[in-house]
Motif scaffolding. Structure first.
Motif, PDB file in Angstrom:
ATOM      1  N   GLU A  38      91.932  42.265  -1.585  1.00 17.43           N
ATOM      2  CA  GLU A  38      91.355  41.320  -0.630  1.00 17.43           C
ATOM      3  C   GLU A  38      90.842  40.079  -1.348  1.00 17.43           C
ATOM      4  OE1 GLU A  38      88.504  43.815   1.208  1.00 17.43           O
ATOM      5  OE2 GLU A  38      89.964  44.833   2.494  1.00 17.43           O
ATOM      6  N   ARG A  39      90.274  40.257  -2.539  1.00 16.68           N
ATOM      7  CA  ARG A  39      89.830  39.099  -3.309  1.00 16.68           C
ATOM      8  C   ARG A  39      91.017  38.254  -3.768  1.00 16.68           C
ATOM      9  NH1 ARG A  39      86.449  42.925  -5.912  1.00 16.68           N
ATOM     10  NH2 ARG A  39      87.812  42.854  -7.760  1.00 16.68           N
ATOM     11  N   GLN A  40      92.105  38.926  -4.135  1.00 19.43           N
ATOM     12  CA  GLN A  40      93.273  38.210  -4.648  1.00 19.43           C
ATOM     13  C   GLN A  40      94.026  37.468  -3.551  1.00 19.43           C
ATOM     14  OE1 GLN A  40      95.309  41.521  -6.419  1.00 19.43           O
ATOM     15  NE2 GLN A  40      94.427  41.160  -8.456  1.00 19.43           N
ATOM     16  N   HIS A  41      94.125  38.086  -2.352  1.00 22.11           N
ATOM     17  CA  HIS A  41      94.977  37.531  -1.305  1.00 22.11           C
ATOM     18  C   HIS A  41      94.256  36.554  -0.398  1.00 22.11           C
ATOM     19  CE1 HIS A  41      98.017  40.147  -2.701  1.00 22.11           C
ATOM     20  NE2 HIS A  41      97.643  41.237  -2.075  1.00 22.11           N
ATOM     21  N   TRP A  47      98.347  37.319   9.684  1.00 22.30           N
ATOM     22  CA  TRP A  47      99.766  37.567   9.423  1.00 22.30           C
ATOM     23  C   TRP A  47     100.213  38.862  10.101  1.00 22.30           C
ATOM     24  CZ3 TRP A  47     101.304  36.456   3.627  1.00 22.30           C
ATOM     25  CH2 TRP A  47     101.092  35.106   3.356  1.00 22.30           C
ATOM     26  N   VAL A  48     101.478  38.886  10.535  1.00 23.77           N
ATOM     27  CA  VAL A  48     102.035  40.134  11.073  1.00 23.77           C
ATOM     28  C   VAL A  48     102.030  41.213   9.995  1.00 23.77           C
ATOM     29  CG1 VAL A  48     104.166  41.222  11.871  1.00 23.77           C
ATOM     30  CG2 VAL A  48     103.393  39.089  12.905  1.00 23.77           C
ATOM     31  N   ALA A  49     102.514  40.882   8.811  1.00 18.71           N
ATOM     32  CA  ALA A  49     102.377  41.777   7.658  1.00 18.71           C
ATOM     33  C   ALA A  49     101.109  41.349   6.929  1.00 18.71           C
ATOM     34  CB  ALA A  49     103.595  41.684   6.751  1.00 18.71           C
ATOM     35  N   ASP A  50      99.963  41.872   7.371  1.00 19.42           N
ATOM     36  CA  ASP A  50      98.669  41.423   6.870  1.00 19.42           C
ATOM     37  C   ASP A  50      98.287  42.165   5.588  1.00 19.42           C
ATOM     38  OD1 ASP A  50      98.131  43.939   7.827  1.00 19.42           O
ATOM     39  OD2 ASP A  50      96.636  43.324   9.277  1.00 19.42           O
ATOM     40  N   PRO A  51      97.142  41.829   4.983  1.00 14.59           N
ATOM     41  CA  PRO A  51      96.752  42.525   3.752  1.00 14.59           C
ATOM     42  C   PRO A  51      96.696  44.039   3.900  1.00 14.59           C
ATOM     43  CG  PRO A  51      95.423  40.547   4.029  1.00 14.59           C
ATOM     44  CD  PRO A  51      96.241  40.687   5.276  1.00 14.59           C
TER      45      PRO A  51
END
Length: 473
Positions: A38-41, A47-51
């Motif tokens: 989560e920190r990196q992204h 997004w549809v393809a979320d974290p």
């Protein structure tokens, strides 16, 4: 003898405690991995393809589990860290097991007030270690009793009649499944009559019994056909004319020609089935199926979209999604160019594979890298740097489909950051995952509150009227 049995029981008890402790360590590691990603992204929740999807897919590959199970670990990791840390400490100490933790997590999921949740967490951490012999149902009642004291609208309520309604399809033997369940009486009557109607659409020479025809009528029912296929064998049979039209359900089975002819013993593969289809069943199904021979393509095609023949070959070779940890049937997957077509990648079997839509998006936008060999083997490198190798699903069952198809002569992929300039192309959600979860909790709490107020008003009215109204006689 007594000391020996006591020692064995002690070993089993120690193993159970160690298992609970290991489970807690796994959840802590999952939670730490989630925070790292989560920190990196950053913020990509829309997004549809979320974290969440990206993290669960990486966990699924690393732990050799499904993405659904990886998601459940992620939810439990959040609960252990943020919602029920004291109950989580009991799990880490081995004082409760994972099954108890899951029941507690589910029964407290509707609590939204932080102070109320902290109070419930403290009470459960004190009491749960003393409830080792409770069944799941009784444990749920104990948890509900504690939740009720602090938040009456957070009790998980279900309508028993609605809850008990179900329809199951389970494999009873190779190639045969059982269909059973509880449905509304009106649905059952309509289904019973419709099966009788369809069973009567074949000619009198059909060799099947009425019971067998009713079972086979389900195939016509799910396909939306007005009549069954007659199996009398007479080409002039009027009931065979125009059969199986306007079908809206297609079932794909991959099988060797010998099995189709009834002379082979190799089983077939049906998309989505948990078991292989015996060759005898394949031969029987082939009598009423549309047969499509497979050919091994050798030349690249000039277009981005593969021809039907090439797509059929790739799906039959792969059988499932080729990402690590995914078993989505190939018939429901996209055909992906390993080296992108825009970068010069050929539309050739050595450069094509099946990817479910979620893994396709992960490859495109989340930095998943892949390299494909001529026999269909795919070598994945995930954002963590770990490498995974997946083989075509037909490698054991239909090895002829994994014979190297030659080099596709695609250029080496260039190093690019697909999480950068291409983000504008990512489909977005109308609501984030967190918003959807909040909506579900709010809706269930509102139902509980309305139900509680209705029952309270009815009870108040009954008590108020008991002294003033005359008896009903």
């Amino acid at each position: 003898m007594t000391s020996e049995s006591a020692a064995l029981l002690e070993q089993a008890r120690d193993a159970a405690r160690t298992e609970a402790q290991a489970t807690a360590r796994r959840l802590v590691a999952v939670g730490d991995f989630m925070r790292l990603r989560e920190r990196q992204h950053g913020d990509r929740e829309e997004w549809v393809a979320d974290p969440w999807d990206a993290i669960s897919a990486e966990l699924a590959a690393a732990l050799r589990i499904s993405r659904a199970l990886a998601s459940s670990y992620m939810r439990d990791a959040e609960i252990l860290r943020d919602r029920l840390p004291k109950v989580g400490a009991c799990l880490a100490a081995g004082d409760i097991n994972y099954a108890m933790f899951n029941v507690i997590a589910h029964r407290t999921a509707l609590i939204t007030d932080e102070n109320a949740l902290a109070a419930v967490d403290a009470q459960l951490a004190l009491r749960a270690p003393r409830w080792p012999s409770l069944t799941r149902g009784r444990l749920a009642m104990r948890v509900d009793a504690i939740v009720l004291r602090v938040d009456r609208d957070a009790i998980r309520r279900t309508n028993k009649e609605v809850k008990d309604r179900y329809l199951n399809v389970s494999v009873s033997m190779s190639g045969i499944s059982e269909v059973y369940g509880n449905v509304f009486a009106s649905t059952a009557v309509a289904l019973d009559r419709r099966l009788d109607e369809l069973a009567g659409t074949v000619c009198e020479a059909d060799p099947r019994t009425k019971t067998q025809r009713r079972a086979d009528a389900l195939a016509a029912l799910v396909a939306g056909d007005a009549r069954m296929m007659c199996t009398c064998g007479d080409s002039a049979c009027i009931e065979t004319r125009g059969r199986m039209r306007n079908r809206n359900v297609v079932i794909h089975i991959v099988a060797e020609q010998a099995s189709v002819d009834g002379t082979g013993a190799t089983p077939g593969f049906m998309a989505g089935a948990d078991e292989l289809i015996p060759s005898e069943v394949v031969a029987e199904l082939a009598k009423s199926a549309t047969l499509q021979p497979l050919t091994v393509p050798v030349a690249a095609e000039p277009r981005y979209t593969p021809s039907t023949a090439l797509a059929d070959f790739v799906r039959s070779r792969d059988l499932t999604c080729r990402a690590p940890g995914c078993d989505q049937p190939a018939m429901h997957c996209d055909i992906d160019h390993t080296v992108p077509h825009a970068d010069g990648g050929a539309t050739h079997p050595s450069n094509l594979k099946c990817l479910c839509r979620k893994h396709h998006l992960l490859k495109t936008f989340w930095g998943w890298r892949d390299r494909q060999l001529a026999d269909g083997t795919v070598i994945w490198t995930l954002p963590s740097g770990l490498t995974y190798v997946t083989s075509p699903g037909s490698a054991i069952l239909f090895p002829a489909l994994t014979v190297p198809t030659g080099e596709s002569r695609s250029p080496s992929p260039t190093a690019d950051d697909r999480c950068g300039d291409r983000t504008a192309m990512m489909p977005t959600r109308r609501r984030t995952r967190a918003q959807q979860r909040s909506q579900r909790i709010t809706a269930e709490r509102n139902l509980n509150r309305n139900d509680r107020l209705v029952r309270l008003r009815a009870h108040t009215y009954a008590r108020a009227g008991s002294d003033d109204e005359p008896p009903p006689f």
